[in-house]
Design a protein around this motif. Structure first.
Motif, PDB file in Angstrom:
ATOM      1  N   VAL A 134      -4.826  -1.696   8.129  1.00 18.88           N
ATOM      2  CA  VAL A 134      -4.793  -1.797   6.505  1.00 18.88           C
ATOM      3  C   VAL A 134      -5.073  -0.067   6.384  1.00 18.88           C
ATOM      4  O   VAL A 134      -6.752   0.411   7.386  1.00 18.88           O
ATOM      5  CB  VAL A 134      -4.840  -2.150   5.601  1.00 18.88           C
ATOM      6  CG1 VAL A 134      -4.049  -3.313   5.539  1.00 18.88           C
ATOM      7  CG2 VAL A 134      -6.215  -2.618   5.674  1.00 18.88           C
ATOM      8  N   SER A 157      -7.056   0.390   1.205  1.00 18.47           N
ATOM      9  CA  SER A 157      -6.553  -1.086   1.290  1.00 18.47           C
ATOM     10  C   SER A 157      -7.724  -1.790   1.253  1.00 18.47           C
ATOM     11  O   SER A 157      -7.204  -3.076   2.034  1.00 18.47           O
ATOM     12  CB  SER A 157      -5.468  -0.712   1.919  1.00 18.47           C
ATOM     13  OG  SER A 157      -4.965  -0.077   1.453  1.00 18.47           O
ATOM     14  N   ASP A 189       0.657  -0.996   0.346  1.00 19.15           N
ATOM     15  CA  ASP A 189       0.003   0.105  -0.376  1.00 19.15           C
ATOM     16  C   ASP A 189       0.843   1.296   0.041  1.00 19.15           C
ATOM     17  O   ASP A 189       2.013   1.341   0.379  1.00 19.15           O
ATOM     18  CB  ASP A 189      -0.975   0.100   0.789  1.00 19.15           C
ATOM     19  CG  ASP A 189       0.170   0.004   3.040  1.00 19.15           C
ATOM     20  OD1 ASP A 189       0.688  -1.252   3.117  1.00 19.15           O
ATOM     21  OD2 ASP A 189      -0.754   0.724   3.002  1.00 19.15           O
TER      22      ASP A 189
END
Length: 467
Positions: free
Chosen positions: A214, A218, A180
């Motif tokens: 996350v 994401s 990410d």
């Protein structure tokens, strides 16, 4: 939509350890034993009046201990002793108050009650210390490995918290990179693999728990990873990274059987709105009574000093964006709206300010009529200062979450003011800092915080920041 994974149990579950359960049972046994022995030593027998007292005391302590976090593992020894003393004292006080109101307190021996209170506390404290030592030893000998999916700020924060807290029976083996954009590789040694290697890592390191941390963008990775881990016999937890958002009184709830993350909500809900209303009405009434001579003297001084009305009225934005009329003592010469006086804040040596106005602004006496706003319910004693509607238009386009400060009633004083952010804000950054303090107040509101701010306001008035 119902599916095979749906459960009829409440989503928000309380997870008490066995040690905490045994600790609660030990506390109950100590309370019963101490009061029974004390009553028998005094009267030679155990009477039913003490039996009733013990049963009610156990019920009250169960609630009080829970509210004050007596069984919370992460507190220090000092915090544990203080929380236990506070909860134990409140339990006794509540029960004795009811006994007095029902006129049955005279049936209980003061000697027995005093012995029960003092000895009961120290025996419970000793029990808590012993259980605490055993608990710490059992945690260190039964630590398991966990894994954190993500490499961003939240993932690194979670990694640090897990590995630095001796009361958590888990140790983070490392972070899993999902590729990410939020990846923070300053802690490169923590990243032990990529998302494609997660099954091998779980097996190799004997992972028992996985935490998904996350960023919001994401989130699609969660579904894929979750189904991969279903067959690995590991506990899977999701820590959604919502902390990049300007959160206002955030919380976790269950709504209509669904888990809900509340990102923005007024703290004045349920009993809180009643507590705030009682606090405001009581304090404003008392303040008006004591300030009456000063109010009268100020009215006379304003009339003598310059022509025009005594009170200055202006539309301000209040709770949940509702507009209201705020009252202040007039501190400026009367002038038309076309002069721009409504938008421009008063500055040092401002020629628009009268002689009396300069004094009452300096001492904040000009704010006293707002006590009537509080009494009428449009304002509170403590809260974000209400700005003119023109200022809201100006600043809302420049400061993130500026209008979020309206999620609670505006106040005569506030957290920003006692921290030095009162009076003129010459730069946008100063207003931004004021807003951040206002949002901090909303996120941490309590009656105790309000009282603390009111006390600090007395000292803040001595500062030379208002003109």
């Amino acid at each position: 939509m119902p599916n095979q994974f749906q459960s009829n149990r409440p989503l928000l579950q309380r997870r008490n350890s066995l040690i905490n359960t045994f600790q609660a049972m030990a506390d109950a046994a100590i309370i019963i034993t101490v009061l029974v022995v004390a009553s028998v030593n005094r009267d030679g027998a155990f009477s039913y009046i003490y039996l009733g007292f013990i049963i009610l005391l156990l019920a009250v302590t169960a609630f009080s201990y829970d509210v004050h976090g007596v069984y919370r593992r992460h507190s220090s020894s000092t915090q544990k002793a203080l929380s236990l003393f506070k909860a134990w004292s409140i339990s006794f006080a509540v029960l004795l108050s009811f006994g007095y109101l029902l006129r049955v307190s005279s049936l209980l021996s003061r000697e027995v009650l005093l012995q029960g209170f003092v000895i009961g506390y120290f025996f419970q404290l000793g029990s808590h210390i012993l259980f605490r030592k055993y608990q710490k030893r059992s945690i260190s000998s039964a630590t398991t490995n966990c894994l954190i999916i993500g490499t961003g700020t939240l993932a690194n924060y979670l990694y640090d918290r897990v590995n630095s807290n001796p009361w958590i029976a888990e140790r983070a083996a490392g972070l899993i990179d999902i590729g990410d954009s939020e990846a923070d590789n300053t802690e490169g040694g923590r990243v032990i693999g990529s998302i494609s290697e997660i099954l091998k890592i779980v097996e190799k390191l004997k992972i028992r728990s996985v935490y998904i941390a996350v960023p919001l963008e994401s989130s699609p990775v969660i579904r894929k990873v979750y189904f991969q881990l279903l067959d690995c016999n590991v506990d899977v937890h999701w820590a959604p990274n919502i902390f990049d958002l300007p959160l206002i009184n955030h919380s976790v709830k269950e709504f209509a059987g669904l888990p809900i993350l509340t990102l923005s909500e007024t703290p004045l809900i349920g009993t809180h709105i009643i507590l705030k209303a009682i606090e405001d009405r009581v304090l404003s009434t008392i303040a008006l009574i004591f300030a009456a001579p000063l109010l009268i003297a100020t009215i006379i001084a304003i009339k003598v000093d310059s022509s025009g009305p005594v009170f200055f009225k202006q539309r301000r934005t209040g709770w949940d964006g509702e507009e209201f009329t705020i009252y202040k003592f007039r501190s400026m010469f009367v002038q038309g709206e076309s002069s721009g006086a409504l938008l421009k804040q008063a500055g040092k040596d401002d020629p628009r300010v009268t002689k009396v106005g300069r004094f009452i602004r300096k001492t904040s006496i000009d704010e006293l009529p707002q006590l009537f706003n509080v009494l009428l319910g449009s304002m509170s004693m403590v809260g974000p200062r209400p700005h003119a509607t023109e200022h809201n238009v100006e600043y809302s386009s420049q400061i993130i979450a500026y209008l979020g400060r309206h999620r609670i009633k505006p106040g005569i004083t506030g957290l920003a003011q006692v921290r030095g952010f009162r009076g003129e804000t010459k730069e946008i950054e100063l207003m931004n800092q004021r807003v951040q303090h206002d949002l901090e107040y909303i996120n941490n509101w309590s009656v105790v915080l309000d009282i603390s701010i009111l006390i600090k306001t007395v000292f803040a008035l001595l500062r030379d920041e208002a003109y």
